[in-house]
Design a protein around this motif. Structure first.
Motif, PDB file in Angstrom:
ATOM      1  N   SER A   1       0.242  47.424 -32.548  1.00 36.13           N
ATOM      2  CA  SER A   1       0.373  48.857 -32.837  1.00 36.13           C
ATOM      3  C   SER A   1       1.709  49.265 -33.457  1.00 36.13           C
ATOM      4  O   SER A   1       1.789  50.311 -34.101  1.00 36.13           O
ATOM      5  N   ALA A   2       2.758  48.480 -33.278  1.00 37.40           N
ATOM      6  CA  ALA A   2       4.056  48.847 -33.860  1.00 37.40           C
ATOM      7  C   ALA A   2       3.956  48.857 -35.387  1.00 37.40           C
ATOM      8  O   ALA A   2       3.198  48.093 -35.979  1.00 37.40           O
ATOM      9  N   GLN A   3       4.737  49.704 -36.016  1.00 34.61           N
ATOM     10  CA  GLN A   3       4.690  49.836 -37.475  1.00 34.61           C
ATOM     11  C   GLN A   3       5.553  48.806 -38.195  1.00 34.61           C
ATOM     12  O   GLN A   3       5.268  48.463 -39.346  1.00 34.61           O
ATOM     13  N   TYR A   4       6.614  48.347 -37.542  1.00 38.84           N
ATOM     14  CA  TYR A   4       7.561  47.450 -38.200  1.00 38.84           C
ATOM     15  C   TYR A   4       7.982  46.328 -37.265  1.00 38.84           C
ATOM     16  O   TYR A   4       7.994  46.498 -36.041  1.00 38.84           O
ATOM     17  N   ALA A   5       8.382  45.204 -37.842  1.00 40.51           N
ATOM     18  CA  ALA A   5       9.028  44.141 -37.085  1.00 40.51           C
ATOM     19  C   ALA A   5      10.495  44.526 -36.954  1.00 40.51           C
ATOM     20  O   ALA A   5      11.084  45.084 -37.879  1.00 40.51           O
TER      21      ALA A   5
ATOM     22  N   LEU B   1      12.157  41.365 -48.225  1.00 44.08           N
ATOM     23  CA  LEU B   1      12.042  41.947 -46.884  1.00 44.08           C
ATOM     24  C   LEU B   1      10.879  42.933 -46.956  1.00 44.08           C
ATOM     25  O   LEU B   1      10.830  43.779 -47.855  1.00 44.08           O
ATOM     26  N   HIS B   2       9.946  42.804 -46.028  1.00 44.60           N
ATOM     27  CA  HIS B   2       8.790  43.704 -46.023  1.00 44.60           C
ATOM     28  C   HIS B   2       8.469  44.099 -44.589  1.00 44.60           C
ATOM     29  O   HIS B   2       8.446  43.256 -43.700  1.00 44.60           O
ATOM     30  N   ARG B   3       8.249  45.351 -44.367  1.00 43.37           N
ATOM     31  CA  ARG B   3       7.865  45.921 -43.088  1.00 43.37           C
ATOM     32  C   ARG B   3       8.783  45.479 -41.944  1.00 43.37           C
ATOM     33  O   ARG B   3       8.359  45.101 -40.871  1.00 43.37           O
ATOM     34  N   VAL B   4      10.094  45.507 -42.235  1.00 46.85           N
ATOM     35  CA  VAL B   4      11.103  45.218 -41.202  1.00 46.85           C
ATOM     36  C   VAL B   4      12.025  46.406 -41.084  1.00 46.85           C
ATOM     37  O   VAL B   4      12.201  47.165 -42.008  1.00 46.85           O
TER      38      VAL B   4
ATOM     39  N   ASP C   1       5.053  29.205 -54.062  1.00 46.65           N
ATOM     40  CA  ASP C   1       4.319  28.834 -52.856  1.00 46.65           C
ATOM     41  C   ASP C   1       5.292  28.786 -51.688  1.00 46.65           C
ATOM     42  O   ASP C   1       6.260  28.017 -51.704  1.00 46.65           O
ATOM     43  N   TYR C   2       5.037  29.618 -50.687  1.00 53.39           N
ATOM     44  CA  TYR C   2       5.887  29.706 -49.499  1.00 53.39           C
ATOM     45  C   TYR C   2       5.180  29.069 -48.313  1.00 53.39           C
ATOM     46  O   TYR C   2       3.997  29.339 -48.078  1.00 53.39           O
ATOM     47  N   ALA C   3       5.903  28.272 -47.564  1.00 52.39           N
ATOM     48  CA  ALA C   3       5.414  27.821 -46.259  1.00 52.39           C
ATOM     49  C   ALA C   3       5.597  28.988 -45.297  1.00 52.39           C
ATOM     50  O   ALA C   3       6.594  29.710 -45.376  1.00 52.39           O
ATOM     51  N   VAL C   4       4.656  29.191 -44.404  1.00 46.85           N
ATOM     52  CA  VAL C   4       4.748  30.286 -43.439  1.00 46.85           C
ATOM     53  C   VAL C   4       5.243  29.733 -42.109  1.00 46.85           C
ATOM     54  O   VAL C   4       4.706  28.754 -41.592  1.00 46.85           O
ATOM     55  N   VAL C   5       6.283  30.370 -41.578  1.00 46.35           N
ATOM     56  CA  VAL C   5       6.806  30.064 -40.251  1.00 46.35           C
ATOM     57  C   VAL C   5       6.652  31.335 -39.428  1.00 46.35           C
ATOM     58  O   VAL C   5       7.127  32.402 -39.821  1.00 46.35           O
ATOM     59  N   TYR C   6       5.960  31.209 -38.301  1.00 42.92           N
ATOM     60  CA  TYR C   6       5.665  32.366 -37.453  1.00 42.92           C
ATOM     61  C   TYR C   6       6.793  32.621 -36.463  1.00 42.92           C
ATOM     62  O   TYR C   6       7.310  31.688 -35.845  1.00 42.92           O
ATOM     63  N   VAL C   7       7.157  33.910 -36.313  1.00 42.45           N
ATOM     64  CA  VAL C   7       8.216  34.319 -35.397  1.00 42.45           C
ATOM     65  C   VAL C   7       7.698  35.488 -34.555  1.00 42.45           C
ATOM     66  O   VAL C   7       7.253  36.492 -35.103  1.00 42.45           O
ATOM     67  N   ASP C   8       7.763  35.332 -33.234  1.00 40.08           N
ATOM     68  CA  ASP C   8       7.327  36.377 -32.321  1.00 40.08           C
ATOM     69  C   ASP C   8       8.469  36.694 -31.360  1.00 40.08           C
ATOM     70  O   ASP C   8       8.669  35.995 -30.368  1.00 40.08           O
TER      71      ASP C   8
ATOM     72  N   TYR D   1       9.239  33.720 -43.349  1.00 41.43           N
ATOM     73  CA  TYR D   1       9.301  33.902 -41.906  1.00 41.43           C
ATOM     74  C   TYR D   1       8.483  35.142 -41.599  1.00 41.43           C
ATOM     75  O   TYR D   1       8.892  36.264 -41.914  1.00 41.43           O
ATOM     76  N   LEU D   2       7.289  34.948 -41.041  1.00 46.59           N
ATOM     77  CA  LEU D   2       6.369  36.037 -40.746  1.00 46.59           C
ATOM     78  C   LEU D   2       6.618  36.488 -39.311  1.00 46.59           C
ATOM     79  O   LEU D   2       6.392  35.740 -38.360  1.00 46.59           O
ATOM     80  N   VAL D   3       7.122  37.717 -39.167  1.00 50.35           N
ATOM     81  CA  VAL D   3       7.589  38.219 -37.876  1.00 50.35           C
ATOM     82  C   VAL D   3       6.569  39.202 -37.305  1.00 50.35           C
ATOM     83  O   VAL D   3       6.157  40.155 -37.976  1.00 50.35           O
ATOM     84  N   ARG D   4       6.196  38.961 -36.072  1.00 49.66           N
ATOM     85  CA  ARG D   4       5.270  39.857 -35.380  1.00 49.66           C
ATOM     86  C   ARG D   4       5.908  41.228 -35.191  1.00 49.66           C
ATOM     87  O   ARG D   4       7.117  41.359 -35.083  1.00 49.66           O
ATOM     88  N   ARG D   5       5.086  42.276 -35.139  1.00 47.67           N
ATOM     89  CA  ARG D   5       5.552  43.643 -34.921  1.00 47.67           C
ATOM     90  C   ARG D   5       5.438  43.984 -33.435  1.00 47.67           C
ATOM     91  O   ARG D   5       4.469  44.586 -33.003  1.00 47.67           O
ATOM     92  N   PRO D   6       6.450  43.622 -32.620  1.00 45.20           N
ATOM     93  CA  PRO D   6       6.368  43.886 -31.183  1.00 45.20           C
ATOM     94  C   PRO D   6       6.904  45.272 -30.821  1.00 45.20           C
ATOM     95  O   PRO D   6       7.278  46.047 -31.699  1.00 45.20           O
ATOM     96  N   ALA D   7       7.000  45.531 -29.528  1.00 47.97           N
ATOM     97  CA  ALA D   7       7.605  46.778 -29.046  1.00 47.97           C
ATOM     98  C   ALA D   7       9.049  46.856 -29.545  1.00 47.97           C
ATOM     99  O   ALA D   7       9.679  45.834 -29.823  1.00 47.97           O
TER     100      ALA D   7
END
Length: 126
Positions: free
Chosen positions: A98-102, A123-126, A7-14, A46-52
């Motif tokens: 729209s970005a494919q990766y963080a 590591l996933h989609r980074v 069980d992982y706690a989710v921490v959001y990163v943008d 650490y869930l990272v948004r996929r920005p520009a």
């Protein structure tokens, strides 16, 4: 968030935010990963948004002896198997980016990021 029987706690990163929050929700996302290796917490995703592409966060150098399970996940696409694992609030807030990766970079020129007792490091989609 449950992954591989942990069980992982989710921490959001943008990384596109100009100032960071506490990471408890997408709206209150941190704008960077922890600044030292010792500040990463065990059993956290650490869930990272996929920005520009010009926005990124950095994994710092150092050692953390307290981590056994760590995930750094770029926000999955709807077509990814991990899509269903992330909280619904993340899918709603960041799912249509729209970005494919963080963009996550390492500060390896002067050292490394070590987790001497790690059992799961994802590591996933980074």
């Amino acid at each position: 968030m449950r992954y591989s029987n942990v069980d992982y706690a989710v921490v959001y990163v943008d990384p596109s935010k100009s100032s960071g929050g506490d990471g408890s929700t997408p709206a209150k996302a941190m704008n960077a990963l922890p600044s030292s290796a010792g500040d990463f917490a065990d059993n956290v995703c650490y869930l990272v948004r996929r920005p520009a592409e010009d926005k990124a966060c950095t994994i710092p150098n150092g050692t953390n002896y307290g981590i056994t399970n760590l995930m750094i996940v770029g926000m999955p696409l709807a077509s990814d198997p991990m899509w269903e694992l992330v909280p619904a609030e993340a899918r709603t807030a960041w799912g249509s980016d729209s970005a494919q990766y963080a963009n996550v970079q390492m500060a390896t020129a002067s050292g490394s990021f070590q987790m001497n007792y790690a059992q799961h490091f994802v590591l996933h989609r980074v």
